[in-house]
Scaffold this motif. Sequence first.
Motif, PDB file in Angstrom:
ATOM      1  N   GLN A 201       0.867  -1.149  -0.158  1.00  9.70           N
ATOM      2  CA  GLN A 201       0.117   0.015  -0.003  1.00  9.70           C
ATOM      3  C   GLN A 201       0.856   1.355   0.077  1.00  9.70           C
ATOM      4  N   PHE A 202       2.215   1.135   0.463  1.00  8.92           N
ATOM      5  CA  PHE A 202       2.808   2.255   0.737  1.00  8.92           C
ATOM      6  C   PHE A 202       4.264   2.173  -0.264  1.00  8.92           C
ATOM      7  N   ILE A 203       4.870   1.107  -0.492  1.00 12.97           N
ATOM      8  CA  ILE A 203       5.969   0.726  -1.124  1.00 12.97           C
ATOM      9  C   ILE A 203       5.868   0.389  -2.578  1.00 12.97           C
ATOM     10  N   HIS A 204       6.140   1.135  -3.372  1.00 19.40           N
ATOM     11  CA  HIS A 204       5.979   0.782  -5.014  1.00 19.40           C
ATOM     12  C   HIS A 204       7.368   0.673  -5.597  1.00 19.40           C
ATOM     13  N   ASP A 205       8.288   1.294  -5.355  1.00 22.04           N
ATOM     14  CA  ASP A 205       9.452   1.553  -5.977  1.00 22.04           C
ATOM     15  C   ASP A 205      10.268   0.478  -6.646  1.00 22.04           C
ATOM     16  N   ASN A 206      10.743  -0.506  -5.670  1.00 20.96           N
ATOM     17  CA  ASN A 206      11.402  -1.441  -6.023  1.00 20.96           C
ATOM     18  C   ASN A 206      11.244  -2.914  -5.095  1.00 20.96           C
ATOM     19  N   LEU A 207      11.550  -3.846  -5.584  1.00 26.09           N
ATOM     20  CA  LEU A 207      11.308  -4.961  -5.084  1.00 26.09           C
ATOM     21  C   LEU A 207      12.113  -5.378  -3.678  1.00 26.09           C
ATOM     22  N   ARG A 208      13.326  -4.918  -3.595  1.00 27.59           N
ATOM     23  CA  ARG A 208      14.223  -4.775  -2.509  1.00 27.59           C
ATOM     24  C   ARG A 208      13.314  -4.197  -1.270  1.00 27.59           C
ATOM     25  N   ILE A 246      -6.592  -7.829   9.934  1.00 23.13           N
ATOM     26  CA  ILE A 246      -6.865  -6.344  10.508  1.00 23.13           C
ATOM     27  C   ILE A 246      -5.934  -5.221  10.069  1.00 23.13           C
ATOM     28  N   ALA A 247      -4.652  -5.802  10.160  1.00 22.88           N
ATOM     29  CA  ALA A 247      -3.760  -4.529   9.856  1.00 22.88           C
ATOM     30  C   ALA A 247      -3.867  -4.366   8.422  1.00 22.88           C
ATOM     31  N   PHE A 248      -3.865  -5.315   7.571  1.00 33.13           N
ATOM     32  CA  PHE A 248      -4.263  -5.146   5.864  1.00 33.13           C
ATOM     33  C   PHE A 248      -5.450  -4.333   5.976  1.00 33.13           C
ATOM     34  N   LEU A 253      -7.339   1.156   4.324  1.00 35.35           N
ATOM     35  CA  LEU A 253      -8.202   2.337   4.666  1.00 35.35           C
ATOM     36  C   LEU A 253      -7.393   3.654   4.666  1.00 35.35           C
ATOM     37  N   ILE A 254      -6.169   3.312   5.304  1.00 39.35           N
ATOM     38  CA  ILE A 254      -5.225   4.595   5.557  1.00 39.35           C
ATOM     39  C   ILE A 254      -4.845   5.027   4.133  1.00 39.35           C
ATOM     40  N   LYS A 255      -4.422   4.054   3.245  1.00 37.39           N
ATOM     41  CA  LYS A 255      -4.001   4.406   1.815  1.00 37.39           C
ATOM     42  C   LYS A 255      -5.057   4.892   1.176  1.00 37.39           C
ATOM     43  N   LYS A 256      -6.484   4.769   1.285  1.00 37.38           N
ATOM     44  CA  LYS A 256      -7.547   5.109   0.772  1.00 37.38           C
ATOM     45  C   LYS A 256      -7.825   6.408   1.043  1.00 37.38           C
ATOM     46  N   TYR A 257      -7.905   6.622   2.389  1.00 42.24           N
ATOM     47  CA  TYR A 257      -8.391   8.036   2.812  1.00 42.24           C
ATOM     48  C   TYR A 257      -7.402   8.948   3.340  1.00 42.24           C
ATOM     49  N   ILE A 258      -6.039   8.606   3.504  1.00 43.32           N
ATOM     50  CA  ILE A 258      -5.027   9.621   3.707  1.00 43.32           C
ATOM     51  C   ILE A 258      -4.155   9.575   2.506  1.00 43.32           C
ATOM     52  N   PRO A 259      -4.350   9.770   1.361  1.00 47.15           N
ATOM     53  CA  PRO A 259      -3.271   9.462   0.188  1.00 47.15           C
ATOM     54  C   PRO A 259      -2.112  10.188   0.294  1.00 47.15           C
TER      55      PRO A 259
END
Lengths: 262, 254
Positions: A201-208, A246-248, A253-259
Motif C-alpha cells: 500500500q505504501f511501497i512501490h518503487d522496487n522489489l528490495r 486487521i492490519a491489512f 483504509l489509510i491508503k484510501k483516505y489519507i493518500p
Amino acid sequence: MRNAIIAAILASVVCGIIGTYIVVKKIVFISGGISHASFGGVGLGYLIGINPLITAIPFAVLSAVSVGIINRKTKINEDAIIGVIWSVGMALGLIFISLKQGYAPDLFSYLFGSILTVTHSDLILMSILDVIIITIVYLFYKEFLSISFDEEFSTVVGVPTNALYLLLLSMVALSIIVLIRVAGIILVLALLTMPILISRQFIHDNLRNLMVSSSIISAILVIIGLLVSYTLDLIPGATIVLILSIAFIFAFLIKKYIPNLS
Amino acid sequence: MDHTNETEMVLELKDVQASFDDNIVLDNVNLSVKKNDFLAIIGPNGGGKTTLLKIILGLLKPDKGTIKVFGKNPEKGRSLIGYLPQYSLFDRDFPINVFDVVLTARYNRVFKRYSDEDKNIVTNALKSVGMFDYRDRQIGNLSGGELQRVLLARALARRPELLILDEPTVSIDMKAQNSFYELLLKIKETMTIIIVTHDIGVIYPYIDKIACLNQKIYYHGPKEKGLHKIEEMYRMPVELILHDIPHRFLGEHE
C-alpha cells in the motif's frame, strides 16, 4: 516464549522475501498447493519417527518442481495440477499417519501452527533454511526480478527462465517449511501474502524495499499476534492470521483516505 | 537492391507451418527481411501474427519449416533482436522503476552483475527515447505512451540489429502514437524494423514494405502494391482500414 519470538523473526524474514515474489509473480495458489502437499511429508515423519519438518522438505520441494515441470511441459491447466498435488499430498499424509498405531497428538500443530511449542531443533532447521533462501535470492536476484517482471522478454535475452522458475518454486517450498511451525500448513498463505499486501500500500518503487518492509511488518504483526494469543489464551496461528488481516484492512483504509502517506 | 548477398539477409522463413491443437495457425509461410527494411506485418486478430513473432524469437517451435535469424537458428540469432511486446500486457503495479526495467535487457549470464558499461548503455537508451528524466519512476506512474517508450529503450538497450515491435501503439492516444513513430523513423536509419499490427492506418506513412498475414502470407512487398491485398484479406475497402490517413499518403494502387 523466547523460542517463539526467534521463530517469529526467522519466519518473517522469509515471508518478506519469498512472499514478495509470490505476490508479484502471482503464484499464490501454486504456493498453497505446495504447502498442502507437504502434509504428506509431515505424515511420513510421524510414521518413521523423525522430525516431520525434515520429511516435509523433500515433499514440498518435489511437489514444487513437479508443478513447475508439468505446468511448463504439458497443456494441463495450472489450476488443475495445483488441485491434484494439493489433495494427493494431504491424502498421503493421512495414510502415513493412519499406518502409525495410535493417535497423533500434535498433528493439529502442523495444520494450524504452534509457535509456542517450537523446539530448539526446529529453530536450527528454520535458521538453516533461512540462510539457504537468503543466499539463493541474493545470488539470483537479478534473474528472479527479470522473470517476475517479464518472463518472455527474459527468455529472449538469454535468462534460463524454466530452470530459474523451478528454483524459485523450490524456494517457496523451503519457505513454507520455515512457516509451518508458525502458522501451519493451512494458514501459511496468510503469512506469505498479507505482510506484502500491507507494505505494498505504501511501497512501490522496487522489489528490495518491498521485501525489507514486508519482513519488518511481518515480524511486528506476528509478535503482536503471539502476545495477544498468549494473553487471551487463543490459538496462536489463527490469532496471528487475524491480526494480519486487521492490519491489512487498516493499511488499505489509510491508503484510501489519507493518500499523502503513500 | 537486387544484388543482395547472404549477409544482408536479416530474417528468412521458409515453408513455416504452426498449429495449436490441430488448428493450423500458420500455413506455408515464407518471408524474407533484408537489412534496413522497415516492414509491417499486417493481419486480423487471430491471423497468426503473435505466433509468427514467437517463432522468430525462438519461443515457439514450428511444426515444419526453417527459420534463420541472421543466418542462425532463432535461439542464437535472437541475441541481435530487440523485442518490444505489447505494453498492455504488463502489470503496472509491479514494484520496479524505469531504469531497472531497461537494465534487464543487459542480462549477460548468472553470477555476473550489471557493469558500469551496461548502466551507460541503459542511460543512453533512455535518453534516446526521451525518458531519462523518468528513470526513478515506478512504471505505474507512467502514461501508456511513456511506458511504451521505456519498453522501446529496453529493446534498444540490447544494441540490436533487428527491432521487432508487437502492436506498439494499441490503446495509446494519437499524439503519443505519432511521436512514437517519429522516434522509429530516426531509429530506422540504423537498424531493420518489423512492426506487427492489425491497424495499418497509423503506421502506413512510415513503413516501406508490407506483409499481409492471415494464416498465409497473402502479399509481401512494397507497401503501395499491397493495399488491394489487404482489401481482399479483410474483405472491406482499404479506406475503412486506413481511417486516419489522408489519401495523398497512399500513392498509387491498382
